[in-house]
Design a protein around this motif. Structure first.
Motif, mmCIF file in Angstrom:
data_model
loop_
_atom_site.group_PDB
_atom_site.id
_atom_site.type_symbol
_atom_site.label_atom_id
_atom_site.label_comp_id
_atom_site.label_asym_id
_atom_site.label_seq_id
_atom_site.Cartn_x
_atom_site.Cartn_y
_atom_site.Cartn_z
ATOM 1 N N ASN A 6 26.941 -7.065 -79.344
ATOM 2 C CA ASN A 6 26.627 -7.417 -77.844
ATOM 3 C C ASN A 6 27.910 -7.063 -76.886
ATOM 4 O O ASN A 6 27.739 -7.090 -75.723
ATOM 5 N N TYR A 7 29.031 -6.939 -77.459
ATOM 6 C CA TYR A 7 30.398 -6.522 -76.556
ATOM 7 C C TYR A 7 30.938 -5.411 -76.949
ATOM 8 O O TYR A 7 30.765 -4.643 -78.038
ATOM 9 N N PRO A 8 31.644 -4.815 -75.859
ATOM 10 C CA PRO A 8 32.350 -3.529 -76.099
ATOM 11 C C PRO A 8 33.419 -3.587 -77.314
ATOM 12 O O PRO A 8 33.963 -4.642 -77.100
ATOM 13 N N ALA A 9 33.674 -2.467 -77.868
ATOM 14 C CA ALA A 9 34.830 -2.498 -78.793
ATOM 15 C C ALA A 9 36.107 -2.477 -78.325
ATOM 16 O O ALA A 9 36.361 -1.874 -77.296
ATOM 17 N N TRP A 10 36.970 -3.247 -78.838
ATOM 18 C CA TRP A 10 38.507 -3.286 -78.481
ATOM 19 C C TRP A 10 39.091 -1.790 -78.602
ATOM 20 O O TRP A 10 38.623 -1.237 -79.626
ATOM 21 N N TRP A 28 45.042 -13.313 -71.282
ATOM 22 C CA TRP A 28 45.816 -12.849 -70.086
ATOM 23 C C TRP A 28 45.725 -11.514 -70.172
ATOM 24 O O TRP A 28 45.494 -10.768 -71.038
ATOM 25 N N TRP A 29 46.376 -10.831 -69.055
ATOM 26 C CA TRP A 29 46.482 -9.607 -68.938
ATOM 27 C C TRP A 29 47.353 -8.931 -70.170
ATOM 28 O O TRP A 29 48.284 -9.339 -70.649
ATOM 29 N N ASN A 30 46.622 -7.948 -70.989
ATOM 30 C CA ASN A 30 47.209 -7.321 -71.913
ATOM 31 C C ASN A 30 46.771 -6.124 -72.352
ATOM 32 O O ASN A 30 45.803 -5.633 -71.983
ATOM 33 N N SER A 31 47.717 -5.248 -73.019
ATOM 34 C CA SER A 31 47.255 -3.972 -73.385
ATOM 35 C C SER A 31 47.966 -3.728 -74.853
ATOM 36 O O SER A 31 49.093 -4.011 -75.084
ATOM 37 N N GLY A 32 47.171 -3.228 -75.874
ATOM 38 C CA GLY A 32 47.870 -2.677 -77.159
ATOM 39 C C GLY A 32 48.078 -3.982 -78.072
ATOM 40 O O GLY A 32 48.713 -3.769 -79.062
ATOM 41 N N ASN A 33 47.699 -5.308 -77.563
ATOM 42 C CA ASN A 33 47.638 -6.293 -78.625
ATOM 43 C C ASN A 33 46.597 -6.756 -79.418
ATOM 44 O O ASN A 33 45.204 -6.733 -79.042
ATOM 45 N N GLU A 34 46.707 -6.259 -80.863
ATOM 46 C CA GLU A 34 45.605 -6.267 -81.542
ATOM 47 C C GLU A 34 44.787 -7.727 -81.648
ATOM 48 O O GLU A 34 45.510 -8.547 -82.140
ATOM 49 N N PRO A 35 43.641 -7.747 -81.411
ATOM 50 C CA PRO A 35 42.842 -9.105 -81.603
ATOM 51 C C PRO A 35 43.199 -9.658 -83.125
ATOM 52 O O PRO A 35 43.168 -8.980 -84.145
ATOM 53 N N GLY A 36 43.569 -10.852 -83.138
ATOM 54 C CA GLY A 36 43.890 -11.497 -84.471
ATOM 55 C C GLY A 36 45.199 -11.465 -84.891
ATOM 56 O O GLY A 36 45.680 -12.393 -86.033
ATOM 57 N N LYS A 37 46.119 -10.618 -84.199
ATOM 58 C CA LYS A 37 47.336 -10.407 -84.713
ATOM 59 C C LYS A 37 48.199 -11.029 -83.629
ATOM 60 O O LYS A 37 49.635 -11.016 -84.059
ATOM 61 N N THR A 38 47.911 -11.482 -82.526
ATOM 62 C CA THR A 38 48.761 -11.874 -81.372
ATOM 63 C C THR A 38 47.717 -13.141 -80.610
ATOM 64 O O THR A 38 46.683 -13.158 -80.958
ATOM 65 N N SER A 89 42.470 -11.002 -67.883
ATOM 66 C CA SER A 89 42.255 -12.394 -68.530
ATOM 67 C C SER A 89 40.586 -12.538 -68.546
ATOM 68 O O SER A 89 40.062 -12.484 -67.374
ATOM 69 N N GLY A 90 40.258 -13.108 -69.472
ATOM 70 C CA GLY A 90 38.715 -13.405 -69.555
ATOM 71 C C GLY A 90 37.799 -12.295 -70.151
ATOM 72 O O GLY A 90 36.550 -12.423 -70.516
ATOM 73 N N THR A 91 38.471 -11.234 -70.404
ATOM 74 C CA THR A 91 37.405 -10.183 -70.906
ATOM 75 C C THR A 91 37.177 -10.409 -72.196
ATOM 76 O O THR A 91 38.032 -10.708 -73.095
ATOM 77 N N LYS A 92 35.886 -9.973 -72.531
ATOM 78 C CA LYS A 92 35.335 -10.182 -74.085
ATOM 79 C C LYS A 92 35.424 -9.012 -74.664
ATOM 80 O O LYS A 92 34.499 -8.008 -74.076
ATOM 81 N N VAL A 93 35.427 -8.586 -75.827
ATOM 82 C CA VAL A 93 35.514 -7.529 -76.692
ATOM 83 C C VAL A 93 35.088 -7.745 -78.117
ATOM 84 O O VAL A 93 35.237 -9.061 -78.664
ATOM 85 N N SER A 94 34.542 -6.979 -78.791
ATOM 86 C CA SER A 94 34.345 -7.229 -80.267
ATOM 87 C C SER A 94 35.476 -6.246 -81.168
ATOM 88 O O SER A 94 35.639 -5.341 -80.819
ATOM 89 N N TYR A 95 35.786 -6.943 -82.072
ATOM 90 C CA TYR A 95 36.759 -6.343 -83.068
ATOM 91 C C TYR A 95 36.646 -6.806 -84.481
ATOM 92 O O TYR A 95 36.627 -8.154 -84.774
ATOM 93 N N ASN A 96 36.587 -5.897 -85.503
ATOM 94 C CA ASN A 96 36.583 -6.452 -86.882
ATOM 95 C C ASN A 96 35.036 -7.328 -87.067
ATOM 96 O O ASN A 96 35.164 -8.247 -87.905
#
Length: 881
Positions: free
Chosen positions: A779-783, A806-816, A791-798
């Motif tokens: 139900n969520y867009p892929a990262w 917070w504001w971020n780019s390139g930070n893989e969910p689950g790794k940071t 900040s607050g954006t929801k995504v799907s990953y794995n």
């Protein structure tokens, strides 16, 4: 406005936090032509050195700084508003940068407050500027010839009483201009620092703190009578800044200077503009900013916004936090050097990633670091070797009028014996933690015996062997540090480092420092040169062993058979800057920089270019000569069983004329073979069955030798050609997460340098069989790695749901920690991830709970992990972190 030269002061001696592993250097640069006359030698032991009784000296009531600015052109920012009845904010005239303009000015004298008075001549014209390096003693060089960095810090406060603006910068002769300094807003949160360093430096009644707060939009700006009347937010000069956003300190000077830098760069495209943040008086908020990712991201986004607001000005960011680990201007802000070090590492990597994402990989990131090993131990340069473009080592302010033990404040080499070495105990940080140097405590005696520019370089070499020497620059100081009354035994006169500075006082103040130019204890090089280095050189001396100039001006009315007294100043001269050039060659360093622009008459910057073998613009080589009243050499004649000097023979030679020829220097001082500088880039973690590239193509050789490469490949990895500077391969399938270690040998034909690279290959699992899967993820867009998330954006990953912290780019969910796991599942343990106390993970079929913070300690083997039994997929309210 107040003078900020002390924003670079480091107070090392006051805090006893230094150690350098340098070897002693007692030789002279052989190609210099000198004509010494008679010589006189004395012998002195360490116990005798500095063993001088204290006394208090009385100075006249009007003992004050000189405010000397020399015969140069003066460029000053003047209030220049014309009354306009239609101006909707005319009551705020004087609070807006547009109400001021830069004029060619004439100095008319000093008022009763000892403030310099100027009158306008006319608006500055292009032909008035010194950008082509032709005014005062400046000579134009081909600054890009050597490929070395020639950097210059420019303090924004010069536009006022010093009447020194960017119009006087010799842009032709520098590769990097560091705009100094912008500050960090910190006023609203509980226990905010409120930039209290400004109060400590300038006094609580000064206007400086109010100016910074107003620049942040957190208060009213003071008028010329220090009445708080200027609402800068209302009139659009600034906006209300959050805590940990950056802001100019001097909101009036800032846009004028930035306009000049933009025009300067347009005329000289080689020049890089650097935004320098912090400094001695504005570093307080750094300590807390780095503690949380949210604060770091506020700071980073503010930097990006500032750079975008002034297109064409900045090519890089310079971090001037004084200092990670504490012992800066404001006490008790540090969390300790170990924690500051970890926070700084995480922060710099986040900043580097954000700058690359926004501006590209060529956008530069630098830092000014203390020359003290105690401070260097608080910055992990091995971990940050790929993040920093280069590092400015502040190889000055080693000694000064904050301490009674005098010595060379910017010496290239340390003295074998000096009064400053009579210290006990081990070096500690501001909280009392013993600082470990390669895992061992460091005695203060050893610290002080090796306090020098070479010592700073060798400290980096020993602490951080992976950090390329080509990414280090060393600092030249275009100012002296001195003492008004240095007392020595009569037989040691002129050997001032064996003496002791005496306290002076009058009804107004007290201190140790000499009169100085704009503050006690500090004289501009221009001031020193004009009064002690031209026709009358009777008080000018040079230490050939330490490579440092100094003034010994005796107080003859106080001298007696037992003790001699003198006004003493130690400083960089063109001769010592050339000696720093030899150090640059010896270690293959990246170049040289100076603190700072407004105190130099051109001779220091000329010598900096000559020191890195840049020829003059006309193709010739730089030459100069200097007469001295005397020079000193030092010879160790006894040492203890640990190799520490215990007795030295000091020889005071007579008058000498030093001559320098740039061509001879560059032709005859080529160092021996220097090892290659190896630089590997690539991932440290990858999934099975993916393509990975390890790239060493950015490795360099300081001598220009051709490099050869040989990779050692671990079992299970296949590489077709192991003798390339770049290898690519497919990671193998693994049953569990596995670390593969690669070796690389790089040779220049004479020297081999080896490096290791570790790659963790993680298992791939079938999402249909993997219990770490949330049916709501669809139900969520892929990262996406190249997308910026608020900040607050929801995504799907794995097959899991994540929310941006917070504001971020390139930070893989689950790794940071940039992402929070919303799916109520338990994730598998990763060796590269940090886990706070109470984190729950699974590993090899078992669930575990962390008893305390941990990283890299494997569950089932380390006591930090408490077993919770057989692994289950979904646990209500499970904490994936």
């Amino acid at each position: 406005m107040a003078d900020h030269l002390t924003s670079k002061r480091q107070f090392y001696a006051k805090n006893n936090n230094y150690f350098f592993a340098s070897s002693l250097f007692t030789g002279m640069i052989s190609f210099f032509i000198s004509t010494p006359t008679t010589a006189n030698s004395v012998e002195i032991t360490q116990a005798e050195s500095g063993n001088i009784p204290d006394q208090t000296m009385t100075v006249p009531y009007d003992f004050k700084v000189s405010k000397y600015t020399g015969k140069r052109d003066h460029f000053k920012l003047f209030y220049d508003w014309k009354w306009d009845e239609q101006d909707p904010f005319k009551e705020y005239a004087g609070f807006r940068p547009g109400d001021y303009h830069i004029y060619l000015a004439e100095r008319t004298g000093l008022n009763w407050k000892n403030e310099i008075q100027y009158k306008k001549i006319r608006l500055v014209k292009p032909e008035d500027r010194n950008w082509s390096a032709t005014k005062e003693h400046h000579q134009p060089f081909n600054v890009t010839h050597s490929g070395k960095i020639v950097g210059l810090y420019m303090g924004e406060w010069g536009v006022w009483e010093r009447a020194y603006t960017a119009d006087y910068i010799a842009a032709n002769n520098i590769t990097h201009l560091f705009y100094s300094f912008v500050g960090i807003c910190d006023y609203e949160r509980p226990n905010a620092t409120e930039n209290n360093g400004l109060d400590i430096q300038f006094g609580k009644d000064s206007r400086n703190k109010a100016v910074m707060r107003a620049s942040c939009g957190q208060g009213l700006a003071p008028d010329q009578h220090d009445n708080l009347k200027g609402d800068l937010v209302k009139i659009g000069v600034t906006k209300k800044q959050q805590d940990f956003e950056i802001s100019p300190y001097d909101y009036l000077a800032y846009p004028h200077l930035l306009d000049s830098i933009k025009a300067m760069k347009k005329q000289f495209p080689h020049l890089k503009g650097m935004l320098s943040i912090g400094g001695w008086t504005l570093s307080d908020p750094f300590y807390d900013m780095v503690k949380t990712p949210e604060r770091q991201q506020t700071f980073i986004q503010s930097i990006i916004d500032t750079i975008n607001a002034y297109p064409g000005v900045f090519d890089g960011v310079d971090l001037d936090w004084e200092f990670p680990g504490g012992s800066g201007l404001s006490p008790n802000l540090t969390a300790g050097y170990v924690e500051d070090r970890e926070n700084f590492t995480v922060f710099v990597k986040a900043l580097r990633h954000a700058l690359t994402t926004e501006f590209g990989s060529s956008f530069q990131l630098t830092a000014a670091l203390s020359a003290s090993p105690a401070k260097l131990a608080a910055v992990d340069l091995n971990a940050l070797k790929d993040d920093f473009t280069f590092i400015n080592l502040m190889t000055y302010d080693l000694y000064g009028a904050w301490g009674k033990d005098p010595a060379h404040h910017t010496g290239v080499y340390a003295k074998p014996i000096a009064g400053a070495y009579n210290v006990e105990g081990n070096a500690t940080d501001e909280l009392g933690n013993i600082i470990l140097y390669n895992g061992q405590p460091v005695s203060l005696t050893k610290v002080m015996r090796n306090y020098s520019a070479e010592g700073a370089v060798k400290t980096v070499q020993q602490l951080y062997p992976d950090f390329p020497m080509a990414k280090l620059t060393i600092g030249a100081a275009s100012y002296s540090r001195g003492w008004q009354y240095v007392k020595t035994k009569a037989q040691h006169a002129k050997l001032y480092w064996h003496g002791k500075a005496q306290q002076w006082s009058n009804s107004n103040s007290k201190g140790l420092g000499n009169k100085g130019t704009f503050e006690f204890g500090v004289s501009d090089f221009r001031d020193v040169y004009d009064h002690f280095m031209q026709e009358d050189t009777q008080f000018l001396y040079y230490d050939r062993q330490a490579e440092s100039a100094y003034i010994w001006q005796p107080h003859t009315n106080l001298n007696n058979d037992n003790y001699h007294y003198a006004h003493v100043e130690a400083f960089d001269s063109p001769r010592s800057v050339i000696a720093k050039g030899k150090l640059i060659k010896k270690y293959g360093l990246g170049g040289i920089f100076a603190w700072e622009a407004q105190t130099d008459n051109g001779l220091i910057l000329n010598a900096m270019n000559a020191a890195v073998c840049n020829p003059l613009q006309d193709g010739g080589y730089y030459q100069f000569s200097q007469a001295y009243a005397g020079t000193v050499t030092s010879q160790v004649i006894a040492s203890d069983n640990k190799g520490n000097p215990t007795k030295v023979r000091e020889t005071l030679h007579g008058s000498e004329v030093f001559q320098f020829d740039g061509k001879t220097f560059c032709d005859t001082t080529s160092p021996g073979n220097r090892p290659p500088q190896v630089n590997i880039t690539g991932p440290t973690q990858a999934k099975a069955n993916t393509t990975v590239t390890l790239d060493a193509s950015q490795s360099t050789d300081p001598d220009g030798d051709q490099l050869s490469f040989e990779w050692k490949i671990p079992s299970g990895i296949k590489v077709d050609n192991t003798q390339l500077n770049k290898i690519s391969f497919t990671t193998p399938a693994v049953q569990q997460d596995t670390i593969f270690k690669f070796g690389l040998s790089v040779s220049d034909g004479q020297t081999n340098v080896q490096r290791l690279w570790s790659l963790q290959v993680t298992t791939t699992s079938d999402p249909g069989k993997d219990c770490n899967k949330d049916p709501n993820a669809k139900n969520y867009p892929a990262w996406q790695p190249n997308k910026t998330y608020q900040s607050g954006t929801k995504v799907s990953y794995n097959f899991l749901v994540w929310q941006s912290n917070w504001w971020n780019s390139g930070n893989e969910p689950g790794k940071t920690e940039a992402w929070k796991l919303l799916s109520k599942v338990i994730l598998s343990w990763h060796a590269s991830k940090a886990y706070p106390a109470d984190s729950i993970i699974h590993h090899q079929g078992t669930r575990y709970k962390a008893r305390w913070w941990t990283k890299g300690e494997e569950p089932g083997k380390a006591s930090v992990w408490q077993s919770l039994g057989k692994h289950q997929c979904f646990i209500p309210n499970a904490n994936g972190f």
